[in-house]
Design an enzyme around this catalytic site. Structure first.
Site, mmCIF file in Angstrom:
data_model
loop_
_atom_site.group_PDB
_atom_site.id
_atom_site.type_symbol
_atom_site.label_atom_id
_atom_site.label_comp_id
_atom_site.label_asym_id
_atom_site.label_seq_id
_atom_site.Cartn_x
_atom_site.Cartn_y
_atom_site.Cartn_z
ATOM 1 C CE LYS A 268 77.063 8.686 15.120
ATOM 2 N NZ LYS A 268 77.475 8.606 16.401
ATOM 3 C CG ASP A 273 83.003 8.153 16.295
ATOM 4 O OD1 ASP A 273 84.240 8.837 16.215
ATOM 5 O OD2 ASP A 273 82.016 7.706 16.940
ATOM 6 C CE LYS A 280 84.413 5.604 18.960
ATOM 7 N NZ LYS A 280 83.574 5.063 19.749
ATOM 8 C CG ASP A 291 79.274 5.663 14.196
ATOM 9 O OD1 ASP A 291 78.326 6.197 14.831
ATOM 10 O OD2 ASP A 291 80.106 6.505 14.685
ATOM 11 C CG ASP A 350 84.340 8.664 21.078
ATOM 12 O OD1 ASP A 350 83.412 8.963 19.636
ATOM 13 O OD2 ASP A 350 84.314 8.175 21.393
ATOM 14 C CD GLU A 352 80.823 10.835 16.278
ATOM 15 O OE1 GLU A 352 81.496 10.772 17.206
ATOM 16 O OE2 GLU A 352 80.053 9.774 16.172
ATOM 17 N NE ARG A 354 76.479 13.211 22.568
ATOM 18 C CZ ARG A 354 76.410 12.645 23.291
ATOM 19 N NH1 ARG A 354 75.938 13.240 24.568
ATOM 20 N NH2 ARG A 354 76.564 11.470 23.334
#
Ligand code: BES
Ligand code: MN
Ligand code: ZN
Length: 497
Positions: A268, A273, A280, A291, A350, A352, A354
């Site tokens: 990933k 993020d 967030k 991230d 959020d 994201e 996956r």
């Protein structure tokens, strides 16, 4: 570059700047220290009797100019209670010792600490751990502070022992040193801020790596247009709110037989993020620069494979972009079509990770992987479940999950398997699309895994959630380099069988 050697016996005759020797908490000395003590006429025993050194774990004391030794100094390191001597406490002592020396001008040292039983730490492990821990002790955060940089550590020669098999130790040193290179690569990438470490930067890093290993490494980078041609609708939905262009990196190490099924690693690569429209909370949002730790792990794993010229085919896939809110960002309720053809209702922008991973996992199918492993800082729920101690492992193949967990144990980079049974996937039902991208609070780490599982049918796949293990917060803030130890072990083992 640090060079590594072994010692077998005769500590008093070792010509180094410093011997690193252990003391147990009850004042008892390990065999190695007793040998040094005898040679120097009992100076260490005297010092310990006087109460100058208690031997607690984490404690160290530099003793210069002991008589009867060729080494100029001895660094005493606390090894805790004799009864609790384990590989873990030995590793801690090595790190304490090398860490202390790295802040001096000492250039050569011998590690002569009390060592757990050979069953726990054989010559190969002793050597690989010494090389790896030397890398950790010498690592300095690549900071962007404007002041004068402190002097770089001087250590350039480390002698480890006592070993009986020099050949096993030699292999261990090579492996440990390669893992250390991977650790440094991963931590540097993780620690860089998101305005430096962009998707383009990650792609350039992969290109530079391939240039360093032209014989075995190949790289291909897909830009937004090429990503569109691959119909990666989920990945495109995440990137659409950002000005920073996305990249899809394909790194291949061809060290195995031509045509042999590769291990495919997917990381990933969200370089920042924000949560997108499902924004967030501000506290600690800066940590979302980490991230992309899964992506950095994949790049680092290919570095290790290339450094060791592993006899294994390995493919690294890195979907990388930012997750930003903006006028063109994906909105809650939007429905997008993944590369696999399955449609996804984006209930929470959020979730994201996956979304970019599912398209990469589908892309992996063309390689007919022997094993497919994705690595991602995927869920806060995994941090709640396992904290910073274990990475989460979920899989559609129990043997693969077990293999990863065992590699984690051997490499002292632990992981724990969570159950991934059908029920969890059912929680992702959507009224409007094939699935939703979130499933409520319960079992959040596993429902994320279940989402990815819908794109890996027929492949031997495992998912590693490293949200809790990839980096530390607070005063210790920074990338930990996990789980490169586990993954290197996995690749080395696979190459050897
Ligand atoms: N990158 C985060 C996961 C994360 C959280 C990593 C904390 C490290 C520390 C991920 O993209 C995310 O935001 N996940 C959401 C999923 C939720 C919306 C279902 C989460 O865990 O809150
Ligand atoms: Mn997120
Ligand atoms: Zn994320």
């Amino acid at each position: 570059m640090t060079s590594f050697e072994v010692w077998t016996r005769g500590l008093a005759r070792l010509r180094v700047d410093c011997l690193i020797a252990g003391v147990f908490e009850d004042g008892e000395l390990p065999d190695e220290t007793r040998e040094i003590d005898r040679a120097s006429g009992g100076r260490i025993t005297a010092l310990v009797r006087r109460g100058d050194f208690a031997g607690r774990a984490g404690e160290h004391l530099l003793v210069p100019d002991l008589p009867g030794l060729r080494a100029t100094r001895v660094l005493l390191v606390g090894q805790g209670k004799r009864g609790s001597l384990s590989r873990k406490s030995w590793r801690r002592a090595v790190l304490t010792g090398l860490g202390a020396l790295s802040r001096t001008r000492i250039a050569s040292c011998a590690v002569a600490l009390g060592r757990p039983a050979a069953a726990e730490l054989d010559d190969y492990r002793l050597a690989s751990a010494t090389a790896e821990l030397t890398g950790v002790a010498l690592y300095r955060i690549n900071d962007l502070k404007s002041g004068k940089k402190p002097r770089a550590p001087a250590i350039n020669r480390v002698v480890a022992g006592p070993v009986t098999s020099a050949a096993a130790a030699k292999r261990g040193f090579a492996h440990g040193a390669a893992v250390a290179v991977g650790l440094r690569t991963l931590r540097d990438l993780g620690n860089l801020p998101a305005n430096v470490c962009t998707p383009t930067y990650l792609a350039n890093t992969a290109r530079a790596l391939a240039r360093r290993h032209p014989k075995t490494l190949r790289v291909r980078v897909l830009d937004q247009q090429a990503i569109r041609r691959e119909r990666m609708g989920c990945f495109l939905a995440v990137t659409q709110g950002s000005d920073e262009p996305p990249r899809f990196i394909v790194l291949e190490h061809r060290g195995g037989k031509a045509g042999a099924a590769p291990v495919v690693l997917v990381g990933k690569g969200i370089t920042f993020d924000t949560g997108g429209i499902s924004l967030k909370d501000p506290p600690a949002m800066d940590e979302m620069k980490f991230d992309m730790s899964g992506a950095a792990t994949v790049i680092a794993a290919l570095t290790v494979a290339a450094e060791l010229n592993l006899a294994l085919n390995v493919v690294g896939l890195v979907p990388t972009c930012e997750n930003m809110p903006s006028g063109c960002a994906v909105k809650p309720g939007d429905i997008v079509t993944s590369a696999s053809g399955q449609t996804v209702e984006v209930l929470n922008t959020d979730a994201e990770g996956r979304l970019i991973l599912c398209d990469a996992l589908h892309y992996a199918r063309r390689f007919k992987p022997a094993a497919l492993v994705d690595i991602a800082t995927l869920t806060g729920a995994c941090v709640i479940a396992l904290g910073a101690h274990h990475s989460g492992v979920m899989a559609n193949d129990d043997a693969l999950a077990r293999e990863l967990v065992e590699c984690g144990l051997r490499a002292d980079d632990r992981a724990w398997q969570l159950p991934l049974t059908e029920e969890y996937g059912e929680q992702l039902r959507s009224n409007f699309a094939d699935m939703a991208n979130v499933a409520g609070r319960d079992a959040g780490a596993i429902t994320a895994g279940a989402f990815l599982g819908k794109f890996t049918r027929g492949m031997k796949w495992a998912h590693m959630d490293i949200a809790g293990t990839a980096y530390l917060s607070g005063a210790q803030k920074g990338s930990t380099g996990r789980p490169i130890g586990l993954l290197s072990e996995f690749l080395i083992q696979r190459a050897g069988r």
